[in-house]
Design an enzyme around this catalytic site. Structure first.
Site, PDB file in Angstrom:
ATOM      1  N   HIS A  56      -0.474   5.308   1.083  1.00  0.00           N
ATOM      2  CA  HIS A  56       0.589   6.209   0.580  1.00  0.00           C
ATOM      3  C   HIS A  56       0.117   6.347  -0.583  1.00  0.00           C
ATOM      4  CE1 HIS A  56       2.307   2.313  -0.239  1.00  0.00           C
ATOM      5  NE2 HIS A  56       3.006   3.109  -1.045  1.00  0.00           N
ATOM      6  N   HIS A  58       1.544   6.070  -3.797  1.00  0.00           N
ATOM      7  CA  HIS A  58       1.843   5.277  -5.008  1.00  0.00           C
ATOM      8  C   HIS A  58       0.798   4.663  -5.777  1.00  0.00           C
ATOM      9  CE1 HIS A  58       6.320   4.575  -3.547  1.00  0.00           C
ATOM     10  NE2 HIS A  58       6.205   5.776  -4.220  1.00  0.00           N
ATOM     11  N   ASP A  60       0.140   1.991  -7.067  1.00  0.00           N
ATOM     12  CA  ASP A  60      -0.384   0.331  -6.658  1.00  0.00           C
ATOM     13  C   ASP A  60      -1.062   0.346  -5.552  1.00  0.00           C
ATOM     14  OD1 ASP A  60       2.299   0.664  -5.763  1.00  0.00           O
ATOM     15  OD2 ASP A  60       2.449  -1.139  -5.035  1.00  0.00           O
ATOM     16  N   HIS A  61      -1.230   1.577  -4.675  1.00  0.00           N
ATOM     17  CA  HIS A  61      -2.121   1.651  -3.626  1.00  0.00           C
ATOM     18  C   HIS A  61      -3.390   2.510  -3.703  1.00  0.00           C
ATOM     19  CE1 HIS A  61       1.054  -0.660  -1.223  1.00  0.00           C
ATOM     20  NE2 HIS A  61       1.622   0.025  -2.204  1.00  0.00           N
ATOM     21  N   HIS A 114       9.441   5.042   3.276  1.00  0.00           N
ATOM     22  CA  HIS A 114       9.260   4.622   1.904  1.00  0.00           C
ATOM     23  C   HIS A 114       8.769   5.734   1.031  1.00  0.00           C
ATOM     24  CE1 HIS A 114       7.792   1.961  -1.482  1.00  0.00           C
ATOM     25  NE2 HIS A 114       6.671   2.528  -1.273  1.00  0.00           N
ATOM     26  N   ASP A 133       3.682  -0.456   2.912  1.00  0.00           N
ATOM     27  CA  ASP A 133       5.099  -0.404   2.483  1.00  0.00           C
ATOM     28  C   ASP A 133       6.031   0.131   3.391  1.00  0.00           C
ATOM     29  OD1 ASP A 133       3.877  -1.355   0.311  1.00  0.00           O
ATOM     30  OD2 ASP A 133       4.329  -0.100  -1.205  1.00  0.00           O
ATOM     31  N   HIS A 171       2.680  -6.291   0.218  1.00  0.00           N
ATOM     32  CA  HIS A 171       2.992  -6.820  -0.715  1.00  0.00           C
ATOM     33  C   HIS A 171       3.566  -8.270  -0.492  1.00  0.00           C
ATOM     34  CE1 HIS A 171       3.650  -3.594  -3.887  1.00  0.00           C
ATOM     35  NE2 HIS A 171       3.663  -2.865  -2.678  1.00  0.00           N
TER      36      HIS A 171
HETATM   37 FE    FE Z   1       3.393  -0.444  -2.908  1.00  0.00          FE
HETATM   38 ZN    ZN Z   2       4.725   1.853  -2.320  1.00  0.00          ZN
END
Ligand code: FE
Ligand code: ZN
Length: 255
Positions: A56, A58, A60-61, A114, A133, A171
């Protein structure tokens, strides 16, 4: 032959995963939170990177996608629906798409909730699913874009996979997820035992990801909105599981 799967801690609490086919030497990465630890792991093992699979949009990915693509000339795969907000995709996939990594089939599942357009990668040959997530260890991702109905539908889809599937989520949130889970499923003995095991693992500095789908089915409150235990704990006995899920997810947001 099943793929070799390596878990790589990134940033403060993210995970990335390397999938390596021992025969062909082909290697894929699921999510790219941070380049340095991923490059270090590849170097240590003498592997190169052929594919980057994005779950996805975001940061942090996806933050390290371009750096890793450039470094290894990797092919980047992600959701067609999120093309406008992902790094440039070489291969666009959607719910129902199947492709192969070495000799292994990879099935793409839409698991929106999410985010809208969040996908999971299911590898039945390796009995593994990469959920990022969506479904998480003792938890599920916060609903930034989707509705509770969407997340509930996504989790229901994941819950129907074979119970011996290994769940690789994005995570290390398991300890705090467990503390919350106890408040909405307090009589669940398996949950108490798991929370204890998770605390012990974290005290030893060990990751709690991946987990088994079978243990999520027994202990993850977001997969248990249909059970009497969770329904009683939130005062909604006999209610529609979607409404119970909505209430559980709402309570977590202010936990
Ligand atoms: Fe994340
Ligand atoms: Zn995320």
């Amino acid at each position: 032959m099943p793929l070799e799967i390596i878990t790589i801690p990134c940033l403060t609490d993210n995970y990335a995963f390397l999938l390596h086919a021992p025969g062909s030497g082909l290697t894929a990465l699921v999510d790219a939170p941070e380049a340095a630890p991923i490059k270090a792991e590849l170097e240590k093992r003498g592997w190169t990177l052929d594919f980057i699979l994005i779950t996805h949009h975001h940061w942090d990915h996806v933050d390290a996608v371009e750096e890793l693509r450039d470094a290894y000339d990797a092919t980047v795969i992600g959701a067609q629906a999120d093309e406008h907000r992902l790094p440039a995709l070489d291969v666009k996939v959607k719910d129902g798409t199947t492709f192969s990594l070495s000799r292994e089939d990879v099935h793409v599942l839409d698991v929106s909730g999410h985010t809208i357009g969040h996908i999971a990668y299911y590898l039945p040959g390796s009995k593994s699913i990469f959920t990022a997530d969506s479904l998480m260890a003792l938890g599920c991702g916060r609903l930034f874009e989707g509705t509770p109905e969407q997340m509930h539908a996504s989790l229901t889809k994941l819950a129907a996979l074979p119970a011996n599937t290994i769940v690789y989520s994005g995570h290390e949130y398991t300890q705090s997820n467990g503390q919350f889970a106890l408040t909405v499923d307090p009589e669940n003995e398996a949950l108490h035992a798991r929370v204890k095991a998770v605390d012990e693992a974290r005290n030893r500095g060990e990751p709690t990801v991946p987990s088994k789908l079978s243990e999520e089915l027994q202990t993850n409150p977001y997969l248990r909105a249909h059970t009497k235990g969770v329904q009683q704990a939130v005062g909604m006995e006999g209610a529609d599981p979607v409404d119970v899920f909505t209430e559980v997810r709402r309570r977590k947001d202010s936990f």
